[in-house]
Design a protein around this motif. Sequence first.
Motif, mmCIF file in Angstrom:
data_model
loop_
_atom_site.group_PDB
_atom_site.id
_atom_site.type_symbol
_atom_site.label_atom_id
_atom_site.label_comp_id
_atom_site.label_asym_id
_atom_site.label_seq_id
_atom_site.Cartn_x
_atom_site.Cartn_y
_atom_site.Cartn_z
ATOM 1 N N GLU A 21 2.224 -4.308 9.885
ATOM 2 C CA GLU A 21 2.558 -3.963 11.271
ATOM 3 C C GLU A 21 3.330 -5.109 11.936
ATOM 4 O O GLU A 21 4.281 -4.876 12.684
ATOM 5 N N ASN A 39 0.837 -1.215 0.000
ATOM 6 C CA ASN A 39 0.000 0.000 0.000
ATOM 7 C C ASN A 39 0.866 1.257 0.000
ATOM 8 O O ASN A 39 1.741 1.401 0.850
ATOM 9 N N VAL A 40 0.568 2.176 -0.898
ATOM 10 C CA VAL A 40 1.377 3.393 -1.006
ATOM 11 C C VAL A 40 0.653 4.567 -0.348
ATOM 12 O O VAL A 40 -0.556 4.726 -0.505
ATOM 13 N N ALA A 41 1.390 5.369 0.416
ATOM 14 C CA ALA A 41 0.836 6.607 0.964
ATOM 15 C C ALA A 41 1.954 7.631 1.079
ATOM 16 O O ALA A 41 3.132 7.272 1.190
ATOM 17 N N PRO A 42 1.604 8.918 1.039
ATOM 18 C CA PRO A 42 2.635 9.945 1.203
ATOM 19 C C PRO A 42 3.178 9.957 2.629
ATOM 20 O O PRO A 42 2.439 9.686 3.576
ATOM 21 N N MET A 43 4.462 10.236 2.799
ATOM 22 C CA MET A 43 5.033 10.481 4.122
ATOM 23 C C MET A 43 5.931 11.708 4.020
ATOM 24 O O MET A 43 6.719 11.838 3.083
ATOM 25 N N VAL A 54 9.707 4.058 9.011
ATOM 26 C CA VAL A 54 8.314 4.303 9.372
ATOM 27 C C VAL A 54 7.552 4.590 8.085
ATOM 28 O O VAL A 54 8.142 4.911 7.055
ATOM 29 N N TYR A 55 6.223 4.488 8.140
ATOM 30 C CA TYR A 55 5.381 4.508 6.941
ATOM 31 C C TYR A 55 4.139 5.368 7.144
ATOM 32 O O TYR A 55 3.728 5.609 8.283
ATOM 33 N N GLY A 56 3.529 5.760 6.034
ATOM 34 C CA GLY A 56 2.278 6.526 6.094
ATOM 35 C C GLY A 56 1.070 5.640 6.335
ATOM 36 O O GLY A 56 0.098 6.062 6.968
ATOM 37 N N LEU A 57 1.115 4.407 5.837
ATOM 38 C CA LEU A 57 -0.059 3.528 5.872
ATOM 39 C C LEU A 57 0.374 2.070 6.028
ATOM 40 O O LEU A 57 1.083 1.542 5.177
ATOM 41 N N LEU A 58 -0.039 1.455 7.120
ATOM 42 C CA LEU A 58 0.316 0.050 7.373
ATOM 43 C C LEU A 58 -0.947 -0.750 7.713
ATOM 44 O O LEU A 58 -1.720 -0.351 8.572
ATOM 45 N N LYS A 59 -1.138 -1.886 7.078
ATOM 46 C CA LYS A 59 -2.204 -2.808 7.457
ATOM 47 C C LYS A 59 -1.586 -3.848 8.408
ATOM 48 O O LYS A 59 -0.384 -3.868 8.611
ATOM 49 N N ARG A 60 -2.422 -4.735 8.966
ATOM 50 C CA ARG A 60 -1.888 -5.626 9.993
ATOM 51 C C ARG A 60 -0.674 -6.488 9.572
ATOM 52 O O ARG A 60 0.280 -6.602 10.332
ATOM 53 N N PRO A 61 -0.681 -7.071 8.376
ATOM 54 C CA PRO A 61 0.517 -7.853 7.998
ATOM 55 C C PRO A 61 1.780 -6.974 7.940
ATOM 56 O O PRO A 61 2.880 -7.433 8.263
#
Lengths: 260, 260, 260, 260
Positions: free
Chosen positions: B197, B111-115, B188-195
Amino acid sequence: MKDVQNEKDIRNIPLKHVGIKGLRWPIELLDKEKGSQHTVARVTLAVDLPHDLRGTHMSRFVECMKSFGPISLAGLENLLDQLKEHLDAEKAFMKMEFPYFLQKAAPVTGNVAPMDIDCIYTAEKDTDFKLTVQAEIPIQTLCPCSKEISSYGAHNQRAFAKITIEAKEMVWLEELAAMADKAASSPVYGLLKRPDEKYVTEHAYDNPRFVEDAVRELSILLDEDERISWFRAEVESVESIHNHNAFAVVEKGEAYADEN
Amino acid sequence: MKDVQNEKDIRNIPLKHVGIKGLRWPIELLDKEKGSQHTVARVTLAVDLPHDLRGTHMSRFVECMKSFGPISLAGLENLLDQLKEHLDAEKAFMKMEFPYFLQKAAPVTGNVAPMDIDCIYTAEKDTDFKLTVQAEIPIQTLCPCSKEISSYGAHNQRAFAKITIEAKEMVWLEELAAMADKAASSPVYGLLKRPDEKYVTEHAYDNPRFVEDAVRELSILLDEDERISWFRAEVESVESIHNHNAFAVVEKGEAYADEN
Amino acid sequence: MKDVQNEKDIRNIPLKHVGIKGLRWPIELLDKEKGSQHTVARVTLAVDLPHDLRGTHMSRFVECMKSFGPISLAGLENLLDQLKEHLDAEKAFMKMEFPYFLQKAAPVTGNVAPMDIDCIYTAEKDTDFKLTVQAEIPIQTLCPCSKEISSYGAHNQRAFAKITIEAKEMVWLEELAAMADKAASSPVYGLLKRPDEKYVTEHAYDNPRFVEDAVRELSILLDEDERISWFRAEVESVESIHNHNAFAVVEKGEAYADEN
Amino acid sequence: MKDVQNEKDIRNIPLKHVGIKGLRWPIELLDKEKGSQHTVARVTLAVDLPHDLRGTHMSRFVECMKSFGPISLAGLENLLDQLKEHLDAEKAFMKMEFPYFLQKAAPVTGNVAPMDIDCIYTAEKDTDFKLTVQAEIPIQTLCPCSKEISSYGAHNQRAFAKITIEAKEMVWLEELAAMADKAASSPVYGLLKRPDEKYVTEHAYDNPRFVEDAVRELSILLDEDERISWFRAEVESVESIHNHNAFAVVEKGEAYADEN
């Protein structure tokens, strides 16, 4: 010299607040353990202004502040009474933001060191005296989800418990800080030696808390205290896996009408 | 109208810098992945002033800034040349501070998100053009001592890798961020799902790093890059067990003389 | 318990600084007029780290700080000596940022009130002790160009004189503030009654100063003081006609090599 | 993987807000003159949480934000609807803080340059959509008392008009800025040449305004606008004769219940 501020104003608009902001001032506070402590505040002082008066006399706010000694509940009410009198107002308002130092003992070695918390006193008086106390206490939160789904480890981070209360009786800043520590995965400290660090690490891992959990634990403690008539509690975690924070808020009871 | 700034000055004191600060300005930057991105900068622009001239013409700094398009290395040098010409100076100086957005993919789900990272370009020109690039990248550090001495868990926290470089060739902000990520216990990331994390938690636990370790890893990566002639690297951890931070600094090579 | 920090490091990279930052601490300072004053500092403490040692012992910085009494020049050197000894280092570094309160008398009525200035002590010791003192003093500047070209009035504003010095002998913060006041269009004050306000208004109008003028006047005063071996002076005006600031910088003499 | 957030919670405490804070994000805004402009926001996103649910799913806030295009009133309501849906909540809340750029023409030469104002959109939706818009506009105030009692000159300074409104129809940020400019002693500008500076200086001297005056003028303008159902206006002056600020506040009408 002409008193321009004292001119009649025909615009017919009463002002909610008029005063000074950003006044930095050395203060002395009552301290639960050592009797008193010195710190530095950012101060706002204001009064209301009736619809028919052009301006207030700003220098009198500083004059009132000058005559103000070590801070106590009675002292704050007295300051507001003085503002009302010297500025010929119906209502007076003040806000003081300052760091306060707790003397905190490490959990195993017992080493004591100061730790700072950010506090705000907000007070108002027309006929009644109303005081709101805020303390922002650094704590640690450890993520229950991260612990549950991972084979080992769990992300944790510095967090802040921001507690705002209204109370008729004195509630010490030290008491609010102790509640925040109980609600946390672990308290944080000024000085830790290795046996302390081991304890803190394992204690946090044994007490995983979402911001949602921590704020609810805090809510229970605040709710049980009969001196506290209203509160708002917020826990905000400086997430160690993101560059943004997680937060949760509980609010209980009936607050004073908006004082800002 | 009289040009007061243009008066002769007999105090015989040359000024190192004279100009404007705190100018907020929308800018467009070259972006490694998407071609360009828009952000907002705080800008300082200055020139030197000879000993016999009373003042500079402050409005011309803003005029030069107005004619400035999307930012590139050539564009920055051109801006400094314009300042020298329009302000009739020997030396021109600029500093731009701005948030920059990386498009970052989560390690498992993708998953891509801005940071956001905080960046500063500092440039100077007399006869030579000198550019210093700084990027402050959020990362995670996990404490090796806490891991070693504890039966389970380890304290970790958000940290910041602040990299400052001088380079003759273009070094992308994305490249500096990638070095910081490698030096960390975990990015660190902008968007993390459980896998994601789970992955980040275990990855950090597998890679414990003091600030001293992280800054040395960073130093190795920066040292290997032949485009980089000088660097300073700092890692600062927002310690999750204290209310103060830990930090470590490495500096390598010969910097330009002080440009501030 | 294992001492992970004490492990050998084979990366062969000496660290310039390793330590703690953002430690908030109550301090007591010598005060020219009242003997001493209490304030609150943000403290950085660091040492160097040799290439073959993995880490430093962060808790010892706080232990050294705990044993530190009211601040004096001798006290600062002693703190650095302690850091060197307890952390087994060649070099120690500290930075303290704090508000300091001047007791300032209004120019006509003589009313005294505290006024805050922001100060920074930066010190380093390997074999020699080096101290840099910075004070940022609020002043007023009134624009000579605006006065000259306008039929009446002149724009003026709060400005800040930031003075940084190196000196072998004690230079009081009060003395630096007095220099800033002389270099300004007018000093600013904590408490002014109407006769004072008239005086300040007319005094500023009689002494128009660009940031370029104010910084040169300051430079003359600093240059004349034989205790001061190096200085940097900056004046920055919070322009009342723009939403950005004007600034000017003078630097004189040979500074210590970069200590940051 | 286990969904820890989805666990039942028996503490029986509903949360007012749970979500993320400090998320920095590039945004595109509708702009009255140029169609649209790019800027960078600090974003808070939150929902309520029922008493029987342990936690929320923080990553979904960022997912909703990702699908969010250029900002309009309809877009904001749509974002809140998405939050309610994806987080299975009764209520959604957002706050966006960002600098916004006005294209401002100098009063005599007509030179145009950007000038930044700080803005905040705060919105909430349960069944109704509520939006509060805040803009903080830099202006100039010139002191009527100083002008009256002094033989020449008058102290003036940069000030800030902070306007907060609730409105059913669109009110442009440019319109709020224009009201602030009318209420001021003078507007401030990004770029002024000498004929402009003369005009601004004399215009401010001709229109002396206390913070009390400026906030009342602003109140009249806001009150006349039929689109605006509630407002709070504050003017704060960065006093050029003190190191603290003067401020005044007017509030009119019935605000939404507390949304913070």
